[in-house]
Write an enzyme that holds these catalytic residues in place. Structure first.
Site, PDB file in Angstrom:
ATOM      1  N   TYR A 132     -63.001  49.439 -72.536  1.00  0.00           N
ATOM      2  CA  TYR A 132     -63.483  48.059 -72.565  1.00  0.00           C
ATOM      3  C   TYR A 132     -63.996  47.702 -73.957  1.00  0.00           C
ATOM      4  O   TYR A 132     -64.998  48.257 -74.429  1.00  0.00           O
ATOM      5  CB  TYR A 132     -64.585  47.839 -71.531  1.00  0.00           C
ATOM      6  CG  TYR A 132     -64.230  48.218 -70.113  1.00  0.00           C
ATOM      7  CD1 TYR A 132     -62.892  48.346 -69.709  1.00  0.00           C
ATOM      8  CD2 TYR A 132     -65.215  48.470 -69.163  1.00  0.00           C
ATOM      9  CE1 TYR A 132     -62.564  48.699 -68.413  1.00  0.00           C
ATOM     10  CE2 TYR A 132     -64.898  48.812 -67.862  1.00  0.00           C
ATOM     11  CZ  TYR A 132     -63.569  48.935 -67.495  1.00  0.00           C
ATOM     12  OH  TYR A 132     -63.249  49.304 -66.201  1.00  0.00           O
ATOM     13  N   LEU A 163     -58.354  35.320 -57.995  1.00  0.00           N
ATOM     14  CA  LEU A 163     -59.057  34.767 -56.834  1.00  0.00           C
ATOM     15  C   LEU A 163     -60.422  34.211 -57.239  1.00  0.00           C
ATOM     16  O   LEU A 163     -61.398  34.336 -56.514  1.00  0.00           O
ATOM     17  CB  LEU A 163     -59.215  35.850 -55.763  1.00  0.00           C
ATOM     18  CG  LEU A 163     -57.915  36.529 -55.321  1.00  0.00           C
ATOM     19  CD1 LEU A 163     -58.183  37.597 -54.274  1.00  0.00           C
ATOM     20  CD2 LEU A 163     -56.909  35.506 -54.792  1.00  0.00           C
ATOM     21  N   GLY A 173     -61.131  31.096 -57.500  1.00  0.00           N
ATOM     22  CA  GLY A 173     -61.337  29.773 -56.930  1.00  0.00           C
ATOM     23  C   GLY A 173     -60.848  28.643 -57.807  1.00  0.00           C
ATOM     24  O   GLY A 173     -60.874  27.474 -57.403  1.00  0.00           O
TER      25      GLY A 173
END
Length: 356
Positions: A61, A219, A221
């Site tokens: 990361y 996902l 939204g």
């Protein structure tokens, strides 16, 4: 927050774990977020206040910068929390700075400990399967790290079912310390882990920790049939993952999540988290957020209780196809299935129209 044992170990972990992919946002991770040390410290505060005392990171990361930001955020309170990190992805030109070799693991752990400002990790992961390094070398090295005190436990990530079983078996039969957890990708849309990884984890005593239950932003939204990903999101900023095998099926999942979300006055991400959290064979799930508002919302999803009808409504939309040998077993030997896999075999029978 609920706490569960991680695999066949005495380590109790929260059901929700805070992931740090958005920390720093440098070295190719700009699309994931740009959380600085001050915001990260506040997120750690919020997590601890909610009972989330485990934080997940990796040397991948932001190529170590996420570890540095997390290390600064937890400074002075190491004894209050649990830390994980990972190694395995190539990070430079050094041909030995990759994979699950003794050379890479021993070098990586020291670098990660320095960046995080600690002298041990609670769980250390091999981030991806290395089919070129002997499994014996990997499990021997991880065992030595446990015995030296640099790590308390170890795990694997992104393995196939056979690679997971082979790693565990070689460790156990050779007198080494086996992994206690696997970190795998699993969402309401991406359900391939149900074929082998989730039941295998339960059968072997390896806890299944779920990374990116929101499908790396799919996902969130903000994406749907008539909604393109905004530019300030991972999917809108050119993030290459994940691979979506069927775009229409993704939209059907989002439609189902939106319908259930309306029942609870909740968001799509909250319902996705709640659904994954309650699935069979699932251990802790790694949540993440780009800001404090998102983190507050995601933590609040822990209080959402889906009805069986709501859970089944989401489940039925993206149930994996009963690929062989699953259709054959569902048809002919359902009663001989282990408890960890019967829930999936039941779904295959429904998909094939087989009555009990």
């Amino acid at each position: 927050m609920d706490y569960i044992y991680l695999g066949n170990s005495g380590l109790r972990v929260p059901k929700y774990i805070l992931g740090t992919v958005p920390f720093s946002g440098t070295n190719g991770f700009n699309a994931a977020g740009n959380i600085d040390e001050k915001t990260a410290r506040r997120m750690v505060d919020m997590s601890l206040e909610a009972g989330i005392n485990m934080f997940d990171t990796a040397n991948l990361y932001s190529k170590g910068d996420a570890e540095r930001v997390l290390g600064a955020a937890i400074k002075g309170r190491r004894d209050e929390l649990l830390l994980t990190s990972k190694t395995g992805f190539p990070l430079g030109e050094n041909p030995n700075a990759r994979g699950a070799s003794r050379s890479n693991i021993l070098t990586s752990i020291d670098q990660s400990l320095e960046r995080l400002g600690t002298d041990y990790l609670d769980v250390y992961f091999v981030h991806l399967w290395d089919g070129q390094t002997p499994v014996e070398e990997t499990v021997n090295t991880m065992t030595s790290l446990v015995k030296s005190g640099k790590i308390r436990h170890w795990g694997v990530s992104n393995y196939s079912g056979w690679a997971l079983a082979r790693t565990f078996t070689i460790a156990e039969q050779s007198g080494f310390i086996p992994p206690i957890t696997q970190q795998i990708y699993y969402t309401p849309e991406a359900r391939e882990a149900e074929y082998e990884l989730l039941p295998a984890g339960s059968e072997l005593g390896i806890g299944s920790m779920i990374w990116s239950p929101l499908g790396e932003g799919l996902l969130n939204g903000k994406i749907g049939r008539n909604k393109q990903a905004p530019a300030n999101t991972r999917q809108g900023a050119g993030w290459p993952e994940p691979w979506v095998q069927d775009q229409e099926r993704l939209y059907q999942v989002i439609d189902a999540l939106e319908r259930v979300a309306a029942n609870h006055n909740a968001s799509v991400p909250q319902i996705a988290y709640a659904w994954v959290r309650d699935r069979p064979n699932v251990g802790p799930i790694v949540i993440a957020a780009r800001n404090e508002e998102q983190l507050k919302e995601n933590i609040a999803s822990f209080e959402i209780e889906l009805t069986k009808e709501e859970h089944d409504q989401i489940e039925s939309v993206a149930r994996p196809a009963p690929l062989y040998p699953n259709w054959h077993r569902a048809m002919n030997s359902f009663d001989m299935g282990s408890e960890s896999e019967k829930t999936y075999l039941t779904g295959y029978k429904q998909s094939m129209g087989i009555d009990d």
